[in-house]
Structure formats: C-alpha cells, structure tokens
Motif scaffolding. Structure first.
Motif, short mmCIF file in Angstrom:
data_model
loop_
_atom_site.label_atom_id
_atom_site.label_comp_id
_atom_site.label_asym_id
_atom_site.label_seq_id
_atom_site.Cartn_x
_atom_site.Cartn_y
_atom_site.Cartn_z
N ILE A 123 85.47 41.84 18.49
CA ILE A 123 84.19 42.26 18.10
C ILE A 123 83.83 43.66 18.45
CG2 ILE A 123 82.59 41.50 16.34
CD1 ILE A 123 83.18 38.43 17.18
N GLN A 124 83.22 43.89 18.95
CA GLN A 124 82.29 45.00 19.82
C GLN A 124 83.07 46.54 19.12
OE1 GLN A 124 80.76 43.91 23.38
NE2 GLN A 124 78.68 43.50 22.27
N LEU A 125 84.52 45.85 19.88
CA LEU A 125 85.52 46.74 20.27
C LEU A 125 85.94 47.72 18.78
CD1 LEU A 125 87.42 49.04 21.35
CD2 LEU A 125 89.26 47.08 21.77
N GLY A 126 86.54 46.18 18.23
CA GLY A 126 86.46 46.28 16.36
C GLY A 126 85.39 47.09 15.49
N ALA A 127 84.19 47.36 15.90
CA ALA A 127 83.14 47.85 15.40
C ALA A 127 82.73 49.19 16.02
CB ALA A 127 81.42 47.21 15.25
N ALA A 128 82.49 49.26 16.73
CA ALA A 128 83.36 50.43 17.69
C ALA A 128 84.68 51.65 17.08
CB ALA A 128 83.69 51.07 19.28
N CYS A 129 85.59 50.91 16.78
CA CYS A 129 86.45 52.06 16.03
C CYS A 129 86.32 52.23 14.61
CB CYS A 129 87.54 51.64 16.48
SG CYS A 129 88.39 50.88 17.87
N TYR A 130 85.45 51.13 13.94
CA TYR A 130 84.56 51.48 12.40
C TYR A 130 83.94 53.02 12.66
CZ TYR A 130 82.27 50.55 8.17
OH TYR A 130 82.32 50.54 7.50
N LEU B 150 83.77 54.76 14.79
CA LEU B 150 84.36 56.43 15.08
C LEU B 150 84.80 57.10 14.15
CD1 LEU B 150 84.83 57.99 17.46
CD2 LEU B 150 87.42 57.55 17.42
N GLU B 151 85.07 56.09 12.81
CA GLU B 151 86.06 56.57 12.17
C GLU B 151 84.95 57.32 11.08
OE1 GLU B 151 89.90 54.25 10.99
OE2 GLU B 151 88.29 53.37 10.08
N ASN B 152 83.70 56.91 11.22
CA ASN B 152 83.11 57.06 10.10
C ASN B 152 81.75 58.19 10.98
OD1 ASN B 152 83.21 55.34 7.31
ND2 ASN B 152 83.68 53.85 9.14
N TYR B 153 81.92 58.47 11.64
CA TYR B 153 81.80 59.59 12.70
C TYR B 153 80.52 59.17 13.16
CZ TYR B 153 85.63 62.27 9.72
OH TYR B 153 86.48 62.94 9.83
N ASN B 154 80.80 58.35 13.86
CA ASN B 154 79.14 57.96 14.09
C ASN B 154 79.22 57.37 15.62
OD1 ASN B 154 76.88 56.36 14.97
ND2 ASN B 154 77.02 55.08 13.84
N GLU B 155 78.95 58.71 16.16
CA GLU B 155 79.61 58.73 18.03
C GLU B 155 78.78 58.31 17.83
OE1 GLU B 155 79.68 61.41 21.51
OE2 GLU B 155 80.35 63.24 19.15
N LYS B 156 77.63 57.85 18.04
CA LYS B 156 76.47 57.07 18.95
C LYS B 156 76.96 56.03 18.99
CE LYS B 156 71.53 55.86 19.38
NZ LYS B 156 69.88 56.25 19.22
N GLY B 157 76.99 55.13 17.68
CA GLY B 157 77.02 53.15 17.10
C GLY B 157 78.51 53.44 18.03
N TYR B 158 79.56 54.56 18.34
CA TYR B 158 81.17 53.86 18.77
C TYR B 158 80.71 53.63 20.80
CZ TYR B 158 85.40 55.85 21.06
OH TYR B 158 86.25 55.46 21.99
N ARG B 159 79.74 54.50 20.53
CA ARG B 159 79.35 54.75 22.79
C ARG B 159 78.84 53.57 22.67
NH1 ARG B 159 80.15 59.56 25.28
NH2 ARG B 159 80.57 61.99 23.59
N GLN B 160 77.74 53.25 22.27
CA GLN B 160 77.11 51.72 22.67
C GLN B 160 77.93 50.60 22.35
OE1 GLN B 160 74.08 51.66 19.95
NE2 GLN B 160 73.24 50.89 22.05
N LEU B 161 78.65 50.27 20.92
CA LEU B 161 79.13 49.31 21.38
C LEU B 161 80.62 49.49 22.07
CD1 LEU B 161 78.85 48.80 17.42
CD2 LEU B 161 78.45 47.04 19.52
N LEU B 162 80.93 50.56 22.53
CA LEU B 162 82.60 50.87 23.95
C LEU B 162 81.34 50.33 24.97
CD1 LEU B 162 85.23 51.40 23.13
CD2 LEU B 162 85.03 53.81 24.37
N GLU B 163 81.11 50.11 25.16
CA GLU B 163 79.98 50.19 26.34
C GLU B 163 79.99 48.82 26.48
OE1 GLU B 163 75.76 51.10 28.89
OE2 GLU B 163 77.01 52.78 27.93
N ASN B 164 79.23 48.31 25.72
CA ASN B 164 79.38 46.83 25.15
C ASN B 164 80.15 46.34 25.61
OD1 ASN B 164 76.59 47.15 25.24
ND2 ASN B 164 76.32 46.83 22.39
N ALA B 165 81.27 46.59 24.78
CA ALA B 165 82.55 45.89 24.98
C ALA B 165 83.13 45.99 25.78
CB ALA B 165 83.80 46.28 23.41
N TYR B 166 82.95 46.39 27.07
CA TYR B 166 83.46 47.18 28.21
C TYR B 166 82.13 45.76 29.15
CZ TYR B 166 84.65 48.71 32.63
OH TYR B 166 85.34 49.40 33.99
#
Length: 72
Positions: free
Chosen positions: A47-54, A56-72
């Motif tokens: 779920i977090q990976l999907g949200a991270a990709c979402y 990223l597509e919307n140019y929210n780099e901070k949200g992308y990085r945070q969710l990607l880290e949480n997913a990991y």
C-alpha cells in the motif's frame, strides 16, 4: 474483488503494471484492514509503495521518499 487476499494481491499487481497507483492503495487497504496474520505488514508495504508511486507521479518528492522509506 472482495475480501479474497490472493485475488486482491493479483489485482494490485496488474494495477501496478497499469500505473494505477491510487487504485492499488484502494484495493489493498480493504483487505489490509481485516487482515491480522503475518501478511499484514507485507500488505502495508505494498500500500505504501503504491502511494509512493502516486506521489512521485504528482511531483511530491517528499511524500514519495517518506512512503518509500516506510515501505522498505
């Protein structure tokens, strides 16, 4: 898809492939909320990976990085 865990994960896989990341979140969150086995953390990571990709597509780099880290 319903509450069938395997069907939902397979559907999420196809949604990822199609780039439908918000939908990945929606379909997996439904089963994650009622799943209390060892699979729960794996579903949360997907779920977090999907949200991270979402994000990223919307140019929210901070949200992308945070969710990607949480997913990991």
């Amino acid at each position: 898809v319903g509450e069938d865990l395997e069907k939902n994960v397979l559907m999420a896989k196809e949604l990822f492939r199609a780039g439908l990341f918000f939908e990945v979140h929606e379909i997996l969150e439904h089963v994650w909320m009622v799943e209390f086995s060892s699979v729960r953390e794996f579903l949360q990571a997907l779920i977090q990976l999907g949200a991270a990709c979402y994000h990223l597509e919307n140019y929210n780099e901070k949200g992308y990085r945070q969710l990607l880290e949480n997913a990991y």
